[in-house]
Design a protein around this motif. Structure first.
Motif, mmCIF file in Angstrom:
data_model
loop_
_atom_site.group_PDB
_atom_site.id
_atom_site.type_symbol
_atom_site.label_atom_id
_atom_site.label_comp_id
_atom_site.label_asym_id
_atom_site.label_seq_id
_atom_site.Cartn_x
_atom_site.Cartn_y
_atom_site.Cartn_z
ATOM 1 N N ILE A 34 15.066 1.543 11.850
ATOM 2 C CA ILE A 34 15.063 0.366 10.973
ATOM 3 C C ILE A 34 13.956 -0.575 11.442
ATOM 4 O O ILE A 34 13.797 -0.811 12.649
ATOM 5 C CB ILE A 34 16.421 -0.357 11.008
ATOM 6 C CG1 ILE A 34 17.536 0.580 10.530
ATOM 7 C CG2 ILE A 34 16.379 -1.621 10.134
ATOM 8 C CD1 ILE A 34 18.930 -0.008 10.688
ATOM 9 N N ARG A 35 13.206 -1.102 10.492
ATOM 10 C CA ARG A 35 12.162 -2.068 10.856
ATOM 11 C C ARG A 35 11.992 -3.094 9.740
ATOM 12 O O ARG A 35 11.999 -2.763 8.552
ATOM 13 C CB ARG A 35 10.831 -1.367 11.112
ATOM 14 C CG ARG A 35 9.756 -2.326 11.632
ATOM 15 C CD ARG A 35 8.514 -1.607 12.108
ATOM 16 N NE ARG A 35 7.537 -2.536 12.643
ATOM 17 C CZ ARG A 35 7.527 -2.996 13.879
ATOM 18 N NH1 ARG A 35 8.449 -2.581 14.741
ATOM 19 N NH2 ARG A 35 6.615 -3.851 14.297
ATOM 20 N N LEU A 36 11.826 -4.348 10.141
ATOM 21 C CA LEU A 36 11.495 -5.414 9.206
ATOM 22 C C LEU A 36 9.974 -5.465 9.069
ATOM 23 O O LEU A 36 9.264 -5.653 10.057
ATOM 24 C CB LEU A 36 12.017 -6.759 9.704
ATOM 25 C CG LEU A 36 13.509 -7.037 9.518
ATOM 26 C CD1 LEU A 36 13.871 -8.370 10.133
ATOM 27 C CD2 LEU A 36 13.882 -7.008 8.038
ATOM 28 N N ARG A 41 8.663 -6.124 -0.834
ATOM 29 C CA ARG A 41 9.349 -4.835 -0.981
ATOM 30 C C ARG A 41 8.645 -3.880 -1.945
ATOM 31 O O ARG A 41 8.503 -2.697 -1.657
ATOM 32 C CB ARG A 41 10.795 -5.081 -1.450
ATOM 33 C CG ARG A 41 11.585 -3.804 -1.688
ATOM 34 C CD ARG A 41 13.073 -4.099 -1.810
ATOM 35 N NE ARG A 41 13.369 -5.027 -2.873
ATOM 36 C CZ ARG A 41 14.211 -4.780 -3.881
ATOM 37 N NH1 ARG A 41 14.815 -3.616 -3.966
ATOM 38 N NH2 ARG A 41 14.450 -5.685 -4.792
ATOM 39 N N LYS A 119 15.046 -2.917 1.358
ATOM 40 C CA LYS A 119 15.848 -4.070 0.980
ATOM 41 C C LYS A 119 15.117 -5.364 1.350
ATOM 42 O O LYS A 119 14.432 -5.437 2.372
ATOM 43 C CB LYS A 119 17.205 -4.051 1.705
ATOM 44 C CG LYS A 119 18.041 -2.797 1.451
ATOM 45 C CD LYS A 119 18.475 -2.662 -0.003
ATOM 46 C CE LYS A 119 19.337 -1.416 -0.210
ATOM 47 N NZ LYS A 119 19.679 -1.218 -1.635
ATOM 48 N N SER A 121 14.864 -8.955 2.903
ATOM 49 C CA SER A 121 15.553 -9.545 4.050
ATOM 50 C C SER A 121 14.751 -10.732 4.583
ATOM 51 O O SER A 121 13.741 -10.561 5.265
ATOM 52 C CB SER A 121 15.739 -8.507 5.166
ATOM 53 O OG SER A 121 16.383 -9.069 6.281
ATOM 54 N N LYS A 124 11.129 -10.762 4.114
ATOM 55 C CA LYS A 124 10.481 -9.537 4.562
ATOM 56 C C LYS A 124 11.148 -8.340 3.889
ATOM 57 O O LYS A 124 12.020 -8.501 3.034
ATOM 58 C CB LYS A 124 10.561 -9.418 6.087
ATOM 59 C CG LYS A 124 9.882 -10.563 6.831
ATOM 60 C CD LYS A 124 9.938 -10.346 8.341
ATOM 61 C CE LYS A 124 9.246 -11.488 9.070
ATOM 62 N NZ LYS A 124 9.245 -11.273 10.546
ATOM 63 N N THR A 125 10.724 -7.136 4.267
ATOM 64 C CA THR A 125 11.333 -5.920 3.731
ATOM 65 C C THR A 125 11.994 -5.148 4.858
ATOM 66 O O THR A 125 11.346 -4.793 5.841
ATOM 67 C CB THR A 125 10.276 -5.020 3.052
ATOM 68 O OG1 THR A 125 9.628 -5.755 2.008
ATOM 69 C CG2 THR A 125 10.937 -3.785 2.459
ATOM 70 N N LYS A 126 13.290 -4.903 4.707
ATOM 71 C CA LYS A 126 14.020 -4.094 5.678
ATOM 72 C C LYS A 126 13.895 -2.630 5.266
ATOM 73 O O LYS A 126 14.425 -2.208 4.246
ATOM 74 C CB LYS A 126 15.488 -4.505 5.721
ATOM 75 C CG LYS A 126 16.323 -3.708 6.724
ATOM 76 C CD LYS A 126 17.782 -4.142 6.674
ATOM 77 C CE LYS A 126 18.647 -3.327 7.629
ATOM 78 N NZ LYS A 126 20.071 -3.724 7.543
ATOM 79 N N THR A 128 14.687 1.218 6.127
ATOM 80 C CA THR A 128 15.559 2.111 6.891
ATOM 81 C C THR A 128 15.154 3.549 6.598
ATOM 82 O O THR A 128 15.092 3.962 5.438
ATOM 83 C CB THR A 128 17.034 1.909 6.511
ATOM 84 O OG1 THR A 128 17.401 0.533 6.731
ATOM 85 C CG2 THR A 128 17.937 2.800 7.357
#
Length: 369
Positions: A34-36, A41, A119, A121, A124-126, A128
């Protein structure tokens, strides 16, 4: 002589023990990273969705040599690679726009499944990434010495996401917008597909239409006469609705069957204010705004003709988003040439924030995106 027999026996027993140990090690792996990522997005999704971008961030092999088929994005898109350490291929099985991607990978002949989700967040964009697969006997030996298959794969995909973040920051946020001033756009024949679409779905529909249009050219052995472009009939922000045509230039008049959704078109030579964007398409709105501002500042008058975006350099040319070149033309009434605008310098912009709400306009339709 007896000592040699004992040594040989010990080596044999050791080899058997190693083989049994490796064979009993778990060959399956399942890792989640997982990375922000500090990029919107839809941009992250589109970047991952197109395999032509993968060599710039996927840490599968230090000497990756990619091969790309005709379709590299969306469902059915794929690519393959050869490297000094491994080879493989990836194919997209399903796509949910701006939300998720499911892919199948063959890594040195061994299968793996990749599941992406995107997603929003905190601005930012999470991202996964979950990967499930198997490794063979020889990789098991290496994995056993390095702490197991999961640990190795975690390292590969963690590094890939870190590189993806850095690559997006560089490729997306480095761009240049230059208002070239008044230019003459020469007449063109073209084949087109036209659609009415929501503005939100426009990027996806454009990709689908362009792929279908190029398939039509290939199937009917029609030579192209230039890069594709888009003609806008209207663009209504208040209704989130646009009507546009994806067009490919041709040399001669061609008339298609009446039931075909591919039709012939032509525009005559016209004068327009031209702007050149070098960079990712996410900066097109800013480029259009600067073009309109130039028209207003120089007291020029727009005509009722179709405005267009001409994609002069793109991903199919093997270039990253920071090197894409798009020309914008807004038709104007013939007038004396306006003063040339000052030269624009290439900039590396901060990560773009979400667009600010726009003041509603009084007219029902807005002709330019």
């Amino acid at each position: 002589m007896r000592i040699l027999k004992y040594i040989f026996l010990l080596i044999l027993l050791f080899s058997i023990a190693v083989a049994v140990f490796v064979a009993t090690q778990k060959g399956d792996f399942e890792v989640t990273q997982i990375r922000l990522i500090n990029t919107p997005r839809n941009i992250v999704f589109n970047f991952v969705n197109d395999y032509r971008n993968w060599p710039s961030w996927a840490s599968f092999d230090a000497e990756m040599k990619p091969e790309f088929p005709a379709f590299t994005s969306g469902k059915g898109g794929s690519f393959s690679w050869e490297g000094s350490e491994n080879d493989g291929d990836v194919k997209t099985i399903s796509v949910k726009e701006n939300d998720s991607i499911v892919q199948q990978m063959n890594w040195n002949g061994l299968p793996a499944n990749m599941y992406w989700t995107f997603k929003d967040s905190a601005g930012k964009t999470k991202v996964t990434l979950k990967v499930k697969g198997k490794i063979g006997f020889m990789p098991k030996i290496y994995a056993a010495m390095k702490g197991g298959a999961n640990r190795i794969m975690e390292g590969i995909f963690e590094k890939s996401l870190v590189t993806l973040d850095k690559t997006l920051d560089r490729e997306i946020n480095t761009y240049n917008i230059k208002v070239d001033g008044i230019a003459e756009k020469t007449a063109n024949y073209y084949l087109k597909q036209t659609i009415t679409s929501t503005i939100d779905n426009m990027p996806r529909n454009m990709r689908i239409m362009q792929s279908k249009l190029m398939h039509f050219f290939t199937k009917n052995n029609i030579p192209t006469a230039g890069k594709p472009f888009v003609l806008y009939d209207y663009y209504d922000k208040s209704k989130n609705l646009t009507k546009f045509s994806v067009c490919v230039p041709i040399r001669d008049e061609i008339y298609t069957a009446p039931e075909s959704d591919v039709t012939f078109g032509k525009f005559e030579t016209f004068h327009a204010v031209k702007t050149t964007l070098t960079g990712d398409y996410s900066h097109l709105r800013e480029a259009w705004d600067k073009t309109r501002a130039y028209i207003e500042a120089n007291h020029l008058t727009k005509t009722d003709g179709n405005s267009l975006e001409w994609y002069k350099v793109g991903k199919e040319d093997g270039k990253g988003p920071s090197k894409w070149v798009t020309e914008i033309y807004i038709p104007i009434k013939d007038a004396a040439v306006a003063p040339a605008p000052p030269a624009a310098a290439t900039v590396t912009a901060p990560t773009p924030a979400a667009p600010k709400p726009e003041t509603p306009k009084t007219e029902e339709e807005i002709s330019i995106p």
